[in-house]
Design an enzyme around this catalytic site. Structure first.
Site, mmCIF file in Angstrom:
data_model
loop_
_atom_site.group_PDB
_atom_site.id
_atom_site.type_symbol
_atom_site.label_atom_id
_atom_site.label_comp_id
_atom_site.label_asym_id
_atom_site.label_seq_id
_atom_site.Cartn_x
_atom_site.Cartn_y
_atom_site.Cartn_z
ATOM 1 N N GLU A 1 0.843 -1.193 0.000
ATOM 2 C CA GLU A 1 0.000 0.000 0.000
ATOM 3 C C GLU A 1 0.879 1.245 0.000
ATOM 4 O O GLU A 1 2.072 1.185 0.284
ATOM 5 C CB GLU A 1 -0.922 -0.010 1.217
ATOM 6 C CG GLU A 1 -1.860 -1.214 1.234
ATOM 7 C CD GLU A 1 -2.840 -1.183 2.392
ATOM 8 O OE1 GLU A 1 -3.128 -0.071 2.896
ATOM 9 O OE2 GLU A 1 -3.313 -2.259 2.798
ATOM 10 N N TYR B 1 -13.280 -2.109 1.502
ATOM 11 C CA TYR B 1 -13.638 -1.964 2.911
ATOM 12 C C TYR B 1 -12.814 -0.829 3.514
ATOM 13 O O TYR B 1 -11.962 -0.257 2.846
ATOM 14 C CB TYR B 1 -13.410 -3.268 3.686
ATOM 15 C CG TYR B 1 -12.146 -4.005 3.332
ATOM 16 C CD1 TYR B 1 -10.892 -3.570 3.759
ATOM 17 C CD2 TYR B 1 -12.194 -5.156 2.558
ATOM 18 C CE1 TYR B 1 -9.737 -4.250 3.436
ATOM 19 C CE2 TYR B 1 -11.039 -5.851 2.214
ATOM 20 C CZ TYR B 1 -9.807 -5.390 2.660
ATOM 21 O OH TYR B 1 -8.659 -6.070 2.321
#
Length: 346
Positions: A134, A199
């Protein structure tokens, strides 16, 4: 008589629908090696693969292994494919985002790391690797996708798979460090499967809201299927909820994470009415604690899981992936079993 005929037809249609073969989908999820192995044994019939979180990397292109031998053994015994998760985790147990950049800037380090990944996969009998980096800087998005593709070419040649997790984008030029380094089209081409992390709209430091509101999930899928073949796309599903103390104060408030089962038990203990948001398609409730503070809790239940699983059929996706399977959630597996058949690869 008319009513009897109508009832009979309704019953016949219902039986016919029940007898229709269920669509087969891929189901995987992330776990830590500390997960309850009995829980894994219990849910293994409903799993295609487990992503082992996580293996780290070093500046010199080496691999930081994971103490997951016992978990891998249980997975293989129960016909669940173990997948190595690769992150920027350090030996100190923290994440260091510049580690990936160091690797991407050096072809020799890339080769060394791919060799170490292959070595670990062969030694442990794993089924592949999942790239879960990420906050990739935009300047490295092309190099990142190219490295994933290079790894896939090497691993596929030996029968192993490569998957990649991507941030929940809704457009190609979406701003923000979380999004800019993940090129959906390039990564979609580079890997065998793509996990969209649909999410964390409701998250630890954010305001109270559903963790994965269905309207927001749809926005991501609407964009994702224009860049990634649906047959390669896994939709992320959260296996947890959050409990916020009110009032929410930006920069100060911190929600408490809890399992979906614990959330329902908390509502029962507090005598709280569980409500269902029709837009988010998610349950929530409010309660007052012993100190007189108001709380708001958002979580998942059978209704919200069914709504999410319906999207797999609607968008013709490859399947789903859960973050994470640490906590029991029996209702999820009941809904899943009633809706789909699970692909098994081992």
């Amino acid at each position: 008589m008319r009513n009897d005929v109508t009832v009979r037809k309704s019953i016949q249609n219902g039986l016919k629908k029940q007898q229709e073969p269920k669509r087969e989908i891929i189901v995987n999820g992330y776990v830590y090696p500390s997960v309850d192995l009995n829980l894994i044994r219990e849910i293994s019939p409903d799993l295609t693969a487990i992503n082992l979180f996580s293996y780290g990397i070093t500046e010199d292109g080496d691999l930081l292994p994971l103490n997951d031998d016992e978990l891998v053994s249980v997975l293989k015994e129960n016909q669940v494919a173990p997948i190595m998760v690769l992150t920027s985790l350090t030996e100190q147990g923290t994440f260091r985002t510049d580690l990936l950049q160091i690797i991407l800037d050096d072809e020799n380090l890339q080769e060394k790391l791919i060799n170490r990944i292959l070595e670990e996969i062969r030694n442990k009998g794993l089924n592949g690797v999942d790239f879960d980096f990420e906050y990739v800087e935009s300047a490295y998005k092309d190099k990142y996708a190219a490295f994933i593709e290079k790894t896939r070419n090497r691993l596929n040649a030996e029968g192993y798979m490569v998957t990649a997790a991507v941030a929940p984008k809704i457009s190609a030029d979406q701003k923000g460090l979380l999004y800019e380094g993940h090129d959906y089209a390039a990564i979609g081409k580079a890997a065998n499967l793509i996990l969209a992390m649909t999410y964390e709209w409701g998250y630890t430091f954010g305001p109270p809201m559903a963790v994965a509101p269905i309207n927001k999930v749809r926005e991501v899928l609407n964009y994702a299927v224009t860049e990634i073949p649906p047959s390669k796309l896994l939709m992320g599903i959260p296996n947890y909820g959050y409990d916020w103390t009110l009032p929410y104060v930006k920069g100060e408030s911190k929600a408490r994470i809890l399992s979906n089962v614990d959330a329902q038990e908390l509502a029962r203990q507090k005598g709280a009415e569980i409500k269902f948001d029709p837009v988010a398609q998610s349950p929530y409730f409010n309660y007052t604690d012993e100190q007189g503070r108001e709380h708001e809790v958002w979580f998942e239940d059978a209704r919200s899981i069914q709504a999410k699983l319906n999207l797999v059929k609607e968008y013709d996706l490859a399947g789903v992936a859960y973050w994470n399977l640490t906590w029991p959630f029996p209702a999820n597996w009941d809904v899943l079993e009633n809706t789909y058949t699970v692909t098994k690869v081992v």
